[in-house]
Motif scaffolding. Structure first.
Motif, short mmCIF file in Angstrom:
data_model
loop_
_atom_site.label_atom_id
_atom_site.label_comp_id
_atom_site.label_asym_id
_atom_site.label_seq_id
_atom_site.Cartn_x
_atom_site.Cartn_y
_atom_site.Cartn_z
N ALA A 44 0.83 -1.21 0.00
CA ALA A 44 0.00 0.00 0.00
C ALA A 44 0.86 1.26 0.00
O ALA A 44 0.53 2.25 -0.65
N THR A 45 1.99 1.21 0.71
CA THR A 45 2.89 2.37 0.72
C THR A 45 3.47 2.62 -0.66
O THR A 45 3.54 3.77 -1.12
N LEU A 46 3.89 1.56 -1.35
CA LEU A 46 4.41 1.72 -2.71
C LEU A 46 3.34 2.28 -3.64
O LEU A 46 3.62 3.11 -4.50
N THR A 49 2.20 1.61 -8.58
CA THR A 49 1.18 0.57 -8.72
C THR A 49 1.63 -0.53 -9.66
O THR A 49 1.32 -1.71 -9.46
N GLU A 50 2.41 -0.17 -10.69
CA GLU A 50 2.83 -1.17 -11.68
C GLU A 50 3.77 -2.20 -11.08
O GLU A 50 3.92 -3.30 -11.64
N PHE A 102 12.52 -6.84 -3.45
CA PHE A 102 13.27 -7.67 -4.40
C PHE A 102 12.35 -8.64 -5.13
O PHE A 102 12.48 -8.84 -6.34
N LYS A 103 11.41 -9.22 -4.41
CA LYS A 103 10.49 -10.18 -5.02
C LYS A 103 9.55 -9.49 -6.01
O LYS A 103 9.24 -10.04 -7.07
N LEU A 104 9.09 -8.31 -5.68
CA LEU A 104 8.23 -7.57 -6.61
C LEU A 104 8.95 -7.26 -7.91
O LEU A 104 8.34 -7.24 -8.99
N ALA A 140 10.46 0.96 5.60
CA ALA A 140 11.20 0.21 4.58
C ALA A 140 10.61 0.44 3.20
O ALA A 140 11.35 0.56 2.21
N ALA A 141 9.29 0.50 3.11
CA ALA A 141 8.64 0.77 1.81
C ALA A 141 8.93 2.19 1.34
O ALA A 141 9.15 2.42 0.14
N MET A 142 8.96 3.15 2.26
CA MET A 142 9.31 4.53 1.89
C MET A 142 10.71 4.57 1.30
O MET A 142 10.97 5.26 0.30
#
Length: 507
Positions: free
Chosen positions: A337-339, A345-346, A419-421, A468-470
């Motif tokens: 959600a943070t990303l 979104t992609e 990394f997985k994304l 971490a997402a930020m």
């Protein structure tokens, strides 16, 4: 210092490098007639030290380096396409690197090089030869290669590279780009819509090998004396920046009410679990350990070390038995959600169902379509926590050492989901982690301290995930943002359309 000159008004004004003498730098400079107008200056680095690329007058720049970190710097135009690029100068470097016309296209995303001179040419690189061709400007061999999950002008992507490598090296002359485009097209190598093009100096590190270097005038005594200070400042800045993200995550989480249901939905069971675990440990384990430590420490030191020791024991129990089952899915949702809030979104879309019409990023999240874990359930991490717990018995330095060692492991796992994304394989993941291990140490240390706080540990677990997402989003932004500005000379100098050059910072 080497001087370059570009003469024709229709030609790009770039610079070339100067190279290796027996020391850590290289220098080049070029000069362009004022009537040639504005030029775009690129200075990209993947984090290596001892890289200096300076924007000179007209079409000129200087480059000095001695580094294992890759870099590309140069000068040119914001739009590539058919150009006759005339340049003069000198190139003198060691290790992997090129002097080349360098550019990008979009749709398809292609990175291309027309190499005029080089030091070590593509050591250990998986290039595929496509043949040779001759023109009035020289003889070239054509290659292709593929970059997987690497920085590009569109962020971290997988893309092809096209290469024309001049057989007889030179530093000075004219490169007509359309000649190379036509030859590539005959071989089925299709370019897209042209982005920027520059005359570039590039240096990088060969797999398992040394970095590249180029040298100009020896640095002054003052520069040598100040170098350790600059390096120390760089380490401190990187540490403070990465350590700030767990704290910033608290503020970010608090300002996004859509995260609250994720927290509240798991608050009761985890609060009960945490309370019971810590109640039992502080009731039955605290006093015996405190009395034992009192033999070796003063009262205050024994109190601090015993408290951290018991909190660490509780963390082992909570992580080992409950955290993976109750929290990991929640952390994935917060990270994703943070990303999305940052506009990526992609990155999420290929990995889970998204409801794009939903009112907020959390409600956009549907079921994952691929395995989704914030971080792997790591028996190694549990064992490390147990093994290093006795460090708290060591006076003064034991407790900070315990927190930093376990925090380092925590930091290295903080971007597992990212990394997985991106589809990063294990080998590249290890390289990325290694390149940021200093940053991960301080991110993880601060996150570890926060997670040791009883009762609030679950809250800080989620806010550190947002932090971490930020951090990941900032690195994605830097990989995609093109920063820079044209340099115009003369009252009536022509300036290209807005389109600053690509720049990337891994931190």
């Amino acid at each position: 210092m080497v001087k370059f000159s570009l003469l024709a008004a229709s030609l790009v004004a770039p610079t070339v490098l100067a190279g290796p003498l027996p020391g850590p730098q290289t220098q080049t400079e070029s000069q362009v007639s004022p009537r040639q107008g504005g030029y775009y200056f690129q200075n990209w680095s993947e984090g290596g030290s001892n890289i200096r690329c300076n924007n000179g007058g007209g079409g000129g720049y200087t480059a000095t380096w001695n580094s294992k970190g890759g870099f590309v710097c140069g000068k040119g135009w914001s739009y590539g396409g058919n150009r006759a690029i005339k340049y003069t100068g000198s190139y003198n470097a060691t290790g992997p690197g090129y002097l080349a016309v360098y550019g990008w296209t979009r749709n398809p995303l292609i990175e291309y090089y027309i190499i005029e001179a080089h030091a070590d040419l593509a050591p250990n690189e998986p290039w595929t030869s496509k043949g040779n061709f001759s023109t009035a400007e020289g003889d070239y061999e054509i290659f292709t290669s593929t970059r997987v999950n690497k920085p590009s002008i569109e962020g971290t992507r997988t893309f092809q590279q096209f290469w024309s490598v001049r057989k007889e090296q030179r530093v000075g002359g004219t490169v007509t780009t359309q000649t190379h485009f036509d030859q590539w097209s005959k071989l089925g190598m299709r370019l897209g819509s042209h982005d920027y093009v520059i005359m570039a100096t590039e240096g990088y590190t060969a797999t398992g090998g040394p970095g590249s270097s180029g040298q100009g005038p020896r640095p002054s005594l003052l520069t040598l004396l100040l170098r350790p200070v600059r390096e120390l400042r760089s380490y401190a800045t990187r540490a403070l920046r990465s350590a700030s993200y767990p704290v910033r995550g608290v503020w970010y989480f608090a300002r996004h009410p859509e995260f609250y249901p994720l927290f509240v939905g798991r608050l009761l069971p985890l609060s009960i679990i945490s309370f019971l675990v810590y109640f039992l440990l502080f009731t039955f384990a605290f006093l015996p350990q405190y009395l034992f430590l009192l033999i070796f420490h003063g009262a205050a030191g024994a109190l601090i070390n015993t408290t951290v020791l018991v909190l660490g024991e509780g963390l082992v129990v909570i992580q080992g038995l409950f955290e993976g089952f109750f929290v990991d899915e929640c952390r994935v949702d917060i990270f994703d959600a943070t990303l999305i809030n940052y506009g990526f979104t992609e990155l999420i879309a290929p990995h889970r169902v998204l409801f794009l019409d939903a009112p907020n990023s959390v409600k956009m999240l549907g079921k994952p379509t691929s395995p989704a874990e914030y971080q792997p359930w790591s028996i190694k991490q549990i064992i490390e926590l147990i093994v290093f717990l006795p460090l708290n018995l060591v006076p003064y330095f034991g407790t900070p050492a315990f927190i930093m060692i376990t925090g380092s492991r925590l930091g290295k796992l903080s971007h597992h989901r990212w990394f997985k994304l991106r589809g990063v394989n294990k080998k590249d993941m290890k390289q990325e982690i290694k390149s940021r291990r200093w940053e991960y140490l301080w991110f993880g240390t601060v996150a570890m301290v926060m997670e040791l706080v009883p009762v609030l540990s679950f809250f800080f677990l989620l806010t550190s995930t947002a932090g971490a997402a930020m951090w990941a989003a900032k690195m994605e932004e830097r990989a995609r943002v093109r920063v820079g500005q044209p340099t115009a000379h003369g009252e009536h100098a022509h300036q290209d359309a807005e389109g600053p050059v690509y720049y990337d910072d891994p931190v």
